[in-house]
Structures are given as C-alpha cells and as structure tokens.
Design an enzyme around this catalytic site. Structure first.
Site, PDB file in Angstrom:
ATOM      1  N   TRP A  75      -5.301  -8.823   3.251  1.00  0.00           N
ATOM      2  CA  TRP A  75      -5.831  -7.458   3.219  1.00  0.00           C
ATOM      3  C   TRP A  75      -7.336  -7.639   3.275  1.00  0.00           C
ATOM      4  CZ3 TRP A  75      -9.069  -4.236   0.445  1.00  0.00           C
ATOM      5  CH2 TRP A  75      -8.879  -2.855   0.618  1.00  0.00           C
ATOM      6  N   LYS A 603      -0.594  -2.991  -2.119  1.00  0.00           N
ATOM      7  CA  LYS A 603       0.153  -2.686  -3.341  1.00  0.00           C
ATOM      8  C   LYS A 603      -0.663  -3.005  -4.589  1.00  0.00           C
ATOM      9  CE  LYS A 603       4.073  -1.805  -5.505  1.00  0.00           C
ATOM     10  NZ  LYS A 603       4.231  -0.349  -5.565  1.00  0.00           N
TER      11      LYS A 603
HETATM   12  C1  G6P Z   1      -2.882   0.799  -5.414  1.00  0.00           C
HETATM   13  C2  G6P Z   1      -1.519   1.245  -4.927  1.00  0.00           C
HETATM   14  C3  G6P Z   1      -1.073   2.479  -5.694  1.00  0.00           C
HETATM   15  C4  G6P Z   1      -1.091   2.182  -7.200  1.00  0.00           C
HETATM   16  C5  G6P Z   1      -2.464   1.706  -7.653  1.00  0.00           C
HETATM   17  C6  G6P Z   1      -2.440   1.202  -9.092  1.00  0.00           C
HETATM   18  O1  G6P Z   1      -3.846   1.712  -5.050  1.00  0.00           O
HETATM   19  O2  G6P Z   1      -1.560   1.519  -3.533  1.00  0.00           O
HETATM   20  O3  G6P Z   1       0.236   2.832  -5.303  1.00  0.00           O
HETATM   21  O4  G6P Z   1      -0.730   3.329  -7.886  1.00  0.00           O
HETATM   22  O5  G6P Z   1      -2.886   0.611  -6.839  1.00  0.00           O
HETATM   23  O6  G6P Z   1      -1.642   0.059  -9.156  1.00  0.00           O
HETATM   24  P1  G6P Z   1      -1.067  -0.541 -10.489  1.00  0.00           P
HETATM   25  O7  G6P Z   1      -0.368  -1.794 -10.065  1.00  0.00           O
HETATM   26  O8  G6P Z   1      -2.253  -0.823 -11.386  1.00  0.00           O
HETATM   27  O9  G6P Z   1      -0.147   0.469 -11.069  1.00  0.00           O
END
Ligand code: G6P
Length: 608
Positions: A75, A603
């Site tokens: 990424w 993710k």
């Molecule tokens: C990224 C993902 C989101 C997620 C966020 C927090 O932005 O694309 O889907 O909600 O991270 O991730 P975490 O693993 O801390 O819940």
C-alpha cells in the site's frame, strides 16, 4: 498497511509466498513481489497491481525456484505503485533482498548519506535505504549487519531479510509494525498477520517491538535489541483456515456480514454466566470504577463510529461523561486527561498507528487503558492495561462489518457491567437489558433475513451521485457508519447528518430526487426524525427509511422502508447497521466495484 511474508524449509518457497500474499492482500494491493534464493542467487519478481498479476508472471511460483524467500504486497506511501517501487528491494551487490511494512521517518538524510557513499537507488521508496545500509554494514555476519542497520532507523518496520550467502536463513525484525513467526516442522515462516500462516501452522511466536529473529528450516532464534537470544512463548492460533476463506460467498464482505450473528454470539455468550455479565479481563471493583471521572473513547474509521454509538449506552447507563475522539486528533490535541480517566481504545486490527499513538499520549497523562480489540496478540492488545477481545474471527474485507458490531456489543456489555457495579441500574433494568443482549445474535440474523429485498432497492439508488444519511442520537451514530460504508466500497459521495441539524445548512443541498436514508430506530425520537423526513420530502427528496417492523407511521411517509426487528433503543444500532451494510454492499456490486479491496484503502492503517 503492507503485507509481508517469509518462508524457509525444504519445499518450494514461491508458491507458498504467493498463497500467503493472497491472504494478506487486504492489507494493501497496489503492487506485489517476491524474492527467492535458489542456487546462491536471489531472483526477484514484482508487478504493480494485484497478487494475481504476480501469480501469472511467475506461473504460480513455478518460474522462481528455491526454498527460501520473502514476499510483499504494498500500500504505497513513498513513491507511486510502480514495478520499481514494489518490494522486495535488492542491495547494489545483489546480496540482500528485503521486504518492509511501515515507514522509515528519517529516510531522507540516510538516503543522502548513502548516495554520498556511492550507493545507487532504483526506487522512490523509504524502504530502499534499509537494504543499502545492510550492504554497507555487512562484514560476513548478517546478525550484526541487521543490528547496525536497525540502530540507524527511526519509524516503524516489520522487516524481512534474505541474504544470498546464507541459504535457508531469514531474518525478521519488528518495531511498531506487526510481525508474527510461524513455527512449523522442518520449515518456518514469518508474516505480518496470522491469516497468512493458518494454512501452514497453528503455532506462532509474537515478536515484541525491538526484537528480531533468525529463522532456518530447523529452528527459530529470537533476540532482544542487544542481540541476546531470548525465550519466547509459542502461542496457539485459534483462527481456522475456513474462517480466512470466502466459503462460497462472492466476497469476504458478504460472508462477514452473514457471520455477524455468530460473531456477536461469540462476543457475548462466554461473558454471561448465571444471569450476570463477567468481563474476564476487566473485573474492577466498584471503588476502582468510582475513581474514573470520565471515559474517553478513541479510535479511527468505523471503530470510531462504534464508539459514537457506544457512548450513548455508557452515558445513559453509567452516568459517567463520555467523550469520543478521533485518534488522529486526540494524539495532537493536548487532551484533558489524567489518572481519573478511563481510556477505551477500539480497534479491530489492534495495529492502527493513530490509535496506538493516541493511546500512548493519554497513558503518558495518567489514563488507564482498556482495549477492545479483535486480533489476539496485536500491539494495542498487548500494551493496554486491560483487553477485551471481540472474538469476531478474521476479518478480511477492508470495510469492517462484524468488527464493528462486535465492538458495539462489547461496549454494551461494558456499559451494563459498569452501571451495575456503580449501582446505577434499577433492579429490573439489568435483567431486561441482559435479555435484549442475549437476543441480539438471533435478532441480527432476523435483520439479515428480513432484507432479501435490498438487491432490488440497490438498483434504485446505485446511480445517485450523492446520498444523505440522517438520524438522531443512536440513529445518527448508525447513520455515520452507514455513510462511511457507502463511501468506502461504492465510491458514492455520502454524508451523514444529525437529522435536527439538517435545516441549519445541509437542507440547501436537497433537490428533486436526492436520496435521503433516514434511520428511525430510536423509539424516543422516531417522531422527530419523521418531521425531518417530511421536510426533505417537501423539497423533493426520495426517502429510504430504516425502521422497526410494522412501523406504520414511517411507511406512510417514506418512499421505501427497510425493516429491522424491534429492540430497545440503546442496542438498536447493532441491528440498524445491518441493512446499511447490505445496502452499501449491493450498491457497490451494482456499480461493479472491487468490494473487498476498495481503491486507495487498506485494512490495517499502520502509518500516520
Ligand atoms: C481503516 C479501515 C477501516 C477501519 C479503520 C480502523 O481505515 O479501512 O475500515 O475502521 O482503519 O481500523 P481498526 O483496525 O483500528 O479498527
């Protein structure tokens, strides 16, 4: 953000690495590459784009023989997602190849230094300096070269190192980026995530920051930052291969939406015994709980929205002030936090860089930290004072679904438990709430089953350039998550507003046929939201409402209605979110989007 994997054994490394990369692709999917050591020489293959392209290029690994190797799915942070910027990166003398997950913050001066010493760079990445440092410090002993190299690095790194002079040997280094070692028989592995390991071994060693490991087919030695060999426990991986596969569903996201009844049950059931909630890892006395003057919830993305919904339950039941703050804001916000603050950190992955930084900042001010995390052994889980796992199982789709609902129910359990211990619940309220709590898995299943008409509804809304999501109180919290889901996977502009706030500005954007999705599942405020529905309809809006089954008032006002089973207001977000997840899914499918790997997202966001 990136995924890394390494293998040493007697088998062919490349097919295994590619398999691992496929499982890690959700961490990043701009480009992919592998480096394999065979016959004393390192062969590197890399492509921009997805892992499938790399499989094609290497004939599923057959074109890259050798039994030691490393792989990476990227990424992009520094440098565009091109073939040259893809990992692995190789030293000028061809002796070393490396893969890296993280960011090297001081790469610019190091690059200058290396250029001045005559090293040439092929890529624009921060990572490439690492491999040249290794070459510079190598005097026949890789371990020493690794230690001297990492001593120069500032930032975060999960690092895999391959050296042409040591067939069968890999080095793996961890600093503020996840890195797990897989313990096999006659073969060993490393990966940035257990999902890449589950097909091969159930035994894992979780490295801590500052530690590094030497892997050979016969064994693994872990060293601390001073190079001293240390003993590390071998943990059992509980996730199964099946859980990390699509299992007949078109997408991981759909599978994970459907898994929510089971995931929520797994989060609740073990914590309710003899009619009482028992939070195994947060068993504080009333006196200890009384010492908290306020609760601060911090998180990013959907986890932040789970916090927004959970705040209502915590404040309403416990009567303690709750602030929900984005981790990326909290970390630099000079927050009013002290030893009388309970910080609740929500994170599916347990590795989100902003969330980790916010947690450190608050802890330095004296806060006690309770983590609500899905991934066992993750950085946040290991560094909190207490950890409550959400037990959602592996979540692969970038857009979280079961991660969000399980965070919500853990917050509900917590709210009920704290409220009870503080004596804030009337006698009959606790059993009534517990009754609703235990019904949630079944009601979530009902909410899924009741929405078989969503694919048809998605056809009505998928070509809208913009969608508005409205709701009040708990409904607004769900609307925020619904809008985020829609944006993430369908790329349609979607915004969420507190329904009562519409008339203070946003209503100016409502035109003939503007879709407004109105969440009306808060029994105390549904009538108020209906007034807002009437207001937007008067200006031409097309309203899709989410409401309780048999809510006739809503049917009379909205153009379309999605129903969910009836439940008390506090827990209603756990049901109302289900049709919103499905709506986003079907709209994205209608628009031909790459649902599990939406563009520009990853993710697990391990960079700032
Ligand atoms: C990224 C993902 C989101 C997620 C966020 C927090 O932005 O694309 O889907 O909600 O991270 O991730 P975490 O693993 O801390 O819940």
């Amino acid at each position: 953000m990136c995924g890394i994997v390494g293998y040493t054994g007697s088998g062919q490394a490349a097919p295994l690495l590619l398999e691992g990369l496929k499982r890690l692709e959700y961490r990043g999917y701009d480009s992919a590459g592998i480096a394999v050591l065979g016959d004393g020489e390192i062969t590197v293959e890399k492509v921009s784009g997805k892992v499938a392209g790399l499989c094609e290029k290497t004939r599923d690994g057959a074109a890259v023989p050798g039994s030691t190797g490393i792989g990476h799915t990227r990424w992009a942070t520094h440098g565009a997602p091109t073939d040259t910027n893809a990992h692995p990166h190789v030293s000028n003398d061809g002796r070393f190849a490396i893969v890296h997950n993280g960011i090297i913050e001081n790469y610019a001066p190091l690059r200058e230094e290396l250029l001045a010493r005559g090293y040439t760079f092929e890529s624009e990445t921060d990572t490439e300096i690492i491999v040249h440092l290794l070459e510079m410090y190598y005097e026949g002993d890789i371990k020493t070269a690794v230690m001297k190299t990492v001593a120069r690095l500032e930032g975060s790194y999960g690092l895999g190192v391959l050296c042409s002079e040591r067939p069968g040997t890999l080095f793996a280094v961890k600093e503020a980026s996840p890195l797990i070692l897989g313990v096999g028989v006659g073969e060993n592995y490393f990966a940035s995530d257990v999902t890449a390991l589950v097909s091969y071994t159930k035994n894992a060693i979780y490295l801590d920051d500052g530690e590094f490991a030497e892997l050979t087919p016969g064994g693994i030695t872990v060293y601390d930052c001073s190079g001293r060999a240390i003993e590390k426990p071998v943990s059992r991986i509980t996730w199964t291969v099946e859980a990390a596969e699509k299992g007949g569903y078109a997408h991981f996201m759909l599978k994970e939406i459907m898994e929510q009844p089971a995931a929520v049950r797994a989060a609740i059931a073990p914590r309710v015994r003899d009619g009482e909630i028992r939070l195994e890892d947060f068993d504080l006395t009333p006196e200890e709980l009384h010492s908290f003057r306020k609760i601060v919830i911090t998180a990013c993305g959907s986890a932040y929205y789970a916090g927004c919904a959970g705040k209502y339950a915590l404040e309403s039941l416990c009567r303690i002030p709750v602030e929900v703050v984005l981790a990326s804001e909290l970390r630099y916000g000079d927050p009013l936090i002290d030893e009388q603050t309970l910080l609740i950190v929500l994170s599916q992955s347990g590795e989100t860089a902003d969330t980790i930084a916010a947690m450190k900042e608050c802890r330095s001010r004296g806060a006690k930290v309770l983590a609500v995390v899905n991934v066992v052994g993750s950085t946040i889980a290991k560094s909190a004072d207490w950890t409550l796992y959400t037990w959602a199982g592996p979540e692969i789709a970038v857009a979280t679904t079961k991660g969000y609902t399980t965070q919500l129910v853990v917050l509900y359990l917590l709210a009920m438990d704290i409220a009870r211990k503080l004596g804030k619940l009337e006698d009959d309220r606790y059993p009534a709430l517990l009754y609703d709590m235990l019904r949630l898995p079944r009601l979530i299943q009902n909410a899924i089953d009741m929405n078989s008409g969503l694919p048809a509804l998605a056809k009505k809304y998928h070509s809208s350039p913009s969608l508005f999501f409205i709701g009040r109180n708990t409904d607004w919290a769900v609307a925020l998550e619904g809008a985020l889901k829609m944006k993430e996977i369908s790329y349609i502009h979607a915004e969420s507003y507190a329904a009562g706030e519409l008339k203070h500005g946003t209503i100016a954007l409502i035109e003939e046929n503007t879709p407004v999705i109105a969440v009306c599942c808060n029994e105390h405020l549904a009538d108020k939201t209906i007034s807002n529905i009437v207001e937007v309809k008067a200006r031409g809006a097309r309203v899709l409402a989410v409401a309780f089954r048999e809510d006739r008032k809503i049917v009379a006002q909205a153009n379309d209605v999605i129903f969910i089973p009836r439940i008390g207001t506090l827990f209603s977000p756990a049901l109302a979110v289900i049709p919103l997840q499905l709506l986003a899914y079907y709209v994205a499918r209608e628009n031909g989007c790459d649902i599990d790997k939406p563009k520009n997202l990853a993710k697990s966001v391990t960079v700032e």
